[in-house]
Design an enzyme around this catalytic site. Sequence first.
Site, PDB file in Angstrom:
ATOM      1  N   GLN A 163       0.831  -1.201   0.000  1.00  0.00           N
ATOM      2  CA  GLN A 163       0.000   0.000   0.000  1.00  0.00           C
ATOM      3  C   GLN A 163       0.868   1.255   0.000  1.00  0.00           C
ATOM      4  OE1 GLN A 163      -2.456  -2.030   3.406  1.00  0.00           O
ATOM      5  NE2 GLN A 163      -3.470  -0.092   2.966  1.00  0.00           N
ATOM      6  N   PHE A 191      -6.102  -4.500   3.092  1.00  0.00           N
ATOM      7  CA  PHE A 191      -6.897  -4.230   4.293  1.00  0.00           C
ATOM      8  C   PHE A 191      -6.076  -3.634   5.425  1.00  0.00           C
ATOM      9  CE2 PHE A 191      -8.883  -7.838   2.021  1.00  0.00           C
ATOM     10  CZ  PHE A 191     -10.022  -7.178   1.586  1.00  0.00           C
ATOM     11  N   GLU A 235       0.221  -1.868   4.686  1.00  0.00           N
ATOM     12  CA  GLU A 235       0.576  -0.450   4.816  1.00  0.00           C
ATOM     13  C   GLU A 235       2.039  -0.321   5.240  1.00  0.00           C
ATOM     14  OE1 GLU A 235      -2.217   2.079   6.924  1.00  0.00           O
ATOM     15  OE2 GLU A 235      -0.702   3.636   7.204  1.00  0.00           O
ATOM     16  N   ARG A 285      -6.248   7.001  16.660  1.00  0.00           N
ATOM     17  CA  ARG A 285      -7.538   6.949  15.961  1.00  0.00           C
ATOM     18  C   ARG A 285      -8.605   6.293  16.836  1.00  0.00           C
ATOM     19  NH1 ARG A 285      -9.969   7.737  10.939  1.00  0.00           N
ATOM     20  NH2 ARG A 285      -8.057   8.618  10.113  1.00  0.00           N
ATOM     21  N   ARG A 309      -8.255  -2.151   8.358  1.00  0.00           N
ATOM     22  CA  ARG A 309      -9.508  -1.432   8.060  1.00  0.00           C
ATOM     23  C   ARG A 309     -10.191  -0.906   9.327  1.00  0.00           C
ATOM     24  NH1 ARG A 309     -13.329  -4.168   3.452  1.00  0.00           N
ATOM     25  NH2 ARG A 309     -14.044  -2.257   2.485  1.00  0.00           N
ATOM     26  N   THR A 342      -4.483  11.136  10.591  1.00  0.00           N
ATOM     27  CA  THR A 342      -4.344  11.972  11.784  1.00  0.00           C
ATOM     28  C   THR A 342      -2.937  12.566  11.881  1.00  0.00           C
ATOM     29  OG1 THR A 342      -3.832  10.034  13.143  1.00  0.00           O
ATOM     30  CG2 THR A 342      -6.138  10.732  13.030  1.00  0.00           C
ATOM     31  N   ALA A 381      -6.347   5.053   5.322  1.00  0.00           N
ATOM     32  CA  ALA A 381      -7.240   6.020   5.956  1.00  0.00           C
ATOM     33  C   ALA A 381      -8.457   6.331   5.069  1.00  0.00           C
ATOM     34  CB  ALA A 381      -6.483   7.303   6.327  1.00  0.00           C
ATOM     35  N   GLU A 409     -13.225   2.287   4.787  1.00  0.00           N
ATOM     36  CA  GLU A 409     -13.242   1.695   6.118  1.00  0.00           C
ATOM     37  C   GLU A 409     -14.567   1.800   6.865  1.00  0.00           C
ATOM     38  OE1 GLU A 409      -9.674   4.143   6.793  1.00  0.00           O
ATOM     39  OE2 GLU A 409      -8.998   2.498   8.050  1.00  0.00           O
TER      40      GLU A 409
HETATM   41  N1  MTE Z   1     -11.227  -3.168  -0.448  1.00  0.00           N
HETATM   42  C1  MTE Z   1     -10.630  -4.233  -1.026  1.00  0.00           C
HETATM   43  N2  MTE Z   1     -11.287  -4.902  -1.977  1.00  0.00           N
HETATM   44  N3  MTE Z   1      -9.388  -4.648  -0.637  1.00  0.00           N
HETATM   45  C2  MTE Z   1      -8.692  -3.995   0.356  1.00  0.00           C
HETATM   46  O1  MTE Z   1      -7.574  -4.380   0.677  1.00  0.00           O
HETATM   47  N4  MTE Z   1      -8.700  -2.137   2.000  1.00  0.00           N
HETATM   48  C3  MTE Z   1      -9.517  -1.245   2.811  1.00  0.00           C
HETATM   49  C4  MTE Z   1     -10.525  -0.495   1.937  1.00  0.00           C
HETATM   50  N5  MTE Z   1     -11.217  -1.399   1.059  1.00  0.00           N
HETATM   51  C5  MTE Z   1      -9.310  -2.871   0.994  1.00  0.00           C
HETATM   52  C6  MTE Z   1     -10.592  -2.482   0.523  1.00  0.00           C
HETATM   53  C7  MTE Z   1      -8.751  -0.275   3.566  1.00  0.00           C
HETATM   54  S1  MTE Z   1      -8.049  -0.756   5.014  1.00  0.00           S
HETATM   55  C8  MTE Z   1      -8.620   1.028   3.168  1.00  0.00           C
HETATM   56  S2  MTE Z   1      -7.824   2.169   4.117  1.00  0.00           S
HETATM   57  C9  MTE Z   1      -9.157   1.488   1.891  1.00  0.00           C
HETATM   58  O2  MTE Z   1      -9.791   0.440   1.160  1.00  0.00           O
HETATM   59  C10 MTE Z   1      -8.011   2.071   1.064  1.00  0.00           C
HETATM   60  O3  MTE Z   1      -8.396   2.460  -0.184  1.00  0.00           O
HETATM   61  P1  MTE Z   1      -9.119   3.846  -0.503  1.00  0.00           P
HETATM   62  O4  MTE Z   1      -8.502   4.887   0.357  1.00  0.00           O
HETATM   63  O5  MTE Z   1      -8.847   4.054  -1.936  1.00  0.00           O
HETATM   64  O6  MTE Z   1     -10.563   3.656  -0.198  1.00  0.00           O
HETATM   65  N1  HPA Z   2      -5.215   5.827   9.118  1.00  0.00           N
HETATM   66  C1  HPA Z   2      -4.671   4.831   8.401  1.00  0.00           C
HETATM   67  N2  HPA Z   2      -3.400   4.691   8.223  1.00  0.00           N
HETATM   68  C2  HPA Z   2      -2.586   5.572   8.798  1.00  0.00           C
HETATM   69  C3  HPA Z   2      -3.082   6.618   9.563  1.00  0.00           C
HETATM   70  C4  HPA Z   2      -4.470   6.762   9.726  1.00  0.00           C
HETATM   71  O1  HPA Z   2      -4.984   7.677  10.394  1.00  0.00           O
HETATM   72  N3  HPA Z   2      -2.031   7.318  10.007  1.00  0.00           N
HETATM   73  C5  HPA Z   2      -0.931   6.686   9.520  1.00  0.00           C
HETATM   74  N4  HPA Z   2      -1.263   5.635   8.795  1.00  0.00           N
HETATM   75 MO1  MOS Z   3      -6.513   1.102   5.820  1.00  0.00          MO
HETATM   76  S1  MOS Z   3      -6.394   0.227   7.673  1.00  0.00           S
HETATM   77  O1  MOS Z   3      -6.177   2.664   6.483  1.00  0.00           O
HETATM   78  O2  MOS Z   3      -5.062   0.568   5.163  1.00  0.00           O
END
Ligand code: MTE
Ligand code: HPA
Ligand code: MOS
Length: 772
Positions: free
Chosen positions: A198, A229, A233, A311, A343, A443, A512, A723
């Site tokens: 990520q 998910f 990260e 958070r 997530r 954050t 996030a 999330e």
């Molecule tokens: N959806 C799918 N299909 N696969 C993933 O790994 N990760 C989740 C969410 N939805 C995830 C998912 C998480 S933890 C986050 S933070 C967001 O997707 C990240 O993507 P976005 O910021 O583009 O929504």
């Molecule tokens: N959310 C998700 N990932 C992060 C954050 C947050 O607030 N800060 C640093 N990594």
């Molecule tokens: Mo999502 S837990 O912020 O990668």
Amino acid sequence: MPSVGKTIPHDSAVGHVTGTAPYIDDLEMLRDELHVSFVGSPVACGTLDLVDSSAATEIDGVVAVFTVDDVGSHNLWGPLFRDEPFLADKRLMYVGQPVVVIAAESPKALAKARRAVEINATAEPPILEIQDAIDSKKFIGLRRQIARGDAETAIRNAAHQLSGQFQIGGQEQFYLESQAAIAYPGEENQLIIHSSTQNPTEIQAVVAEVLGLSNHQVVCICKRMGGAFGGKETQAALPALMVALVALKTGRAARVVYSKDDDMCVTGKRHEYLAIWSVGFSSEGVIEGSKFDFYSNGGAAADLSTSVMERAMLHADNGYFFPNVELNGQVCFTNLPPNTAFRGFGGPQAVAAIENVIQRIAEHLNVDAIEVRRRNLYGVEDRNVTPYGQIFTRNLLPGIFDQLEESSDYKNRRLQVTRANQIDNMVLRGLALTPVKFGIAFTSKFLNQGNALVNVYTDGTVQVSTGGTEMGQGLNTKIRQLVADELGVPYRDVIVMPTSTEKNNNTSPTAASAGTDINGAAAANACRKIRARLADYAADLFTSNEEGLVKSPEHVVFAEGIVSDSRRTDKQISFGKLVNQARRDRIDLGARGFYVTPGVDFNRNTGRGNPFLYFTQGAAVAEVAIDRFTGELTVPRVDLLIDIGKSINPGVDMGQITGGFIQGMGWVTAECLVYNEQGHLLSHSPTTYKIPATTDFPSVFNCELFENDENLHNIRRSKAVGEPPLLLGVAVWAAVKDALSFVESEVDPQLCLPATGEEILRCLTDSGKSIK
Ligand code: MTE
Ligand code: HPA
Ligand code: MOS
């Protein structure tokens, strides 16, 4: 036809279902490519006495075995603090902690070598549980506090008091593609790394730092992840380091792909939490004072644990106004793999904690918990300041409650549940509505930035690259829609290119939920730069040799692949022709865009500020049915109502909402991490770790988007969706708690989370079996 707002299939949908969308291990083997794996610590806690790899190196096909001695002086890394060894030194801190990296010509030789490596360690008793860490004062980072008013006095002076301890379990991310990376050397000591990450920028930086390279010598590329998910990260770093080390030392390409079992054993998960709480409330159930001490199981290094705790503390209010409140947070050190993002990032744990309290208040006052929730909900004009001082503007929760209560037929079903519980002694039913208010933005202020590169080619087609990574969530599809609309071209004329640090530097993790917010806005910014140049150019074109028509770039419209002058229908040219001509006139057809999230700021020391740009809001009604003799749980019906502003892609967003909710439901009802006393994970495969199956899906599942086109803060009035829906899974837990409240009992059975069949049965057994 504009693209934004339309349900367009995920841009890899066909590739996903036909197996043609390549993941790391689908990439063709390169010439002389090596297979890489590792051997980890046999103990959770202790000292490393001896690593004997002589037998392994003698195996035919084994090319190299590396230990910390091969790493040099920069063995420590970490996203927040540099406290995590790449390869274990003297100290062993969790079972499976990488000690040895092996490179071999074939998977067979590799497997043999793994068994041949001998690691001798002196074991010490590990600390595995939060309570043990508290007792032995093993902490990571400082205790944090966010407080307002005088919580203790308010609790004491309230008409009613309750207190307790609430245990909240962790969760395995269970992405389908395990951690994986490929590295190969380039000229000038460069390394090119393909990583399922990520956060390509962090891979670049960590690899450079640990291996003694400069950032400009490392390129990290991520085409897509097979799910992340949060689990990728930070934790994609170790496998990337392994192959980078091998590539640098051997000069050959190298690939590592964790097995599912290895991945589950050695990578971090959602943090287990302990919430010690007390609350004082009026006879109407209005909370006057509340106090939460949060302890999380951080594992053996900080990773993101302190941010996750932050958070969590910022979500302890969920949708409720706390006039007097004290929130404390402390990350605990344990001998488990460093826990990490998942997530919701601490939000779900805190929301579960307050929703447990709400259920307890309702039981105590013998009222429906929905009433307690309504009475504590944030106000629209007043009672709208969060514990950290951010004003909760655009509070949609009261409207969401009204609409969902109606659409889910809550009142009738409440009567039915109560009646059924009085007559049915086989099945116990429960019903609950829980809200969510999820703060959008990192954050950590500095992470709220993104850049994008947009290239327009002379046939009018477009490539866009951002720092955002695709993990299945549909980011690329949404960015494609946004770019298509900004340039007024058809969706098919835009392609989102693989994420690479070569094109987009110093990026933030895709996390996030802000991936589209940040990268979509940066891409739109780049498009507007190109459009401005083209508008000026087209305006010249439209007015040359035209008496009486004044040059006016403002009147140049880009739509449906046509560029026209809105004052004169005969003045138009196709986008493709225009850009081709523009190039001949030496107009720049590429641009880099940049975006920073406005207005966010949070002071960690005072616990005050505006950490969030806006809140994604929603609510869920869940109904559960419990077999009174086995504890087995089914979910007959779920109704979701969620505000994601004006959706960029309702189909993709529905997928996110459904998947997120079910993932949350799995966390609160089924998924159980079991360790033995030596710190070995016992639930380390799909056979012993139960995620929701299709058969666990609610029989009736209604999901609706709340009408809201007033989110002016964000790109195309959309809201982040990734999330927040996971937190709605808590409704299922609350419904179980509601069901158990119908059982006569002397003491509260203290339902833990997850409410597995065993846990429910324990509560039923502990509390007797007669219906109140
Ligand atoms: N959806 C799918 N299909 N696969 C993933 O790994 N990760 C989740 C969410 N939805 C995830 C998912 C998480 S933890 C986050 S933070 C967001 O997707 C990240 O993507 P976005 O910021 O583009 O929504
Ligand atoms: N959310 C998700 N990932 C992060 C954050 C947050 O607030 N800060 C640093 N990594
Ligand atoms: Mo999502 S837990 O912020 O990668």
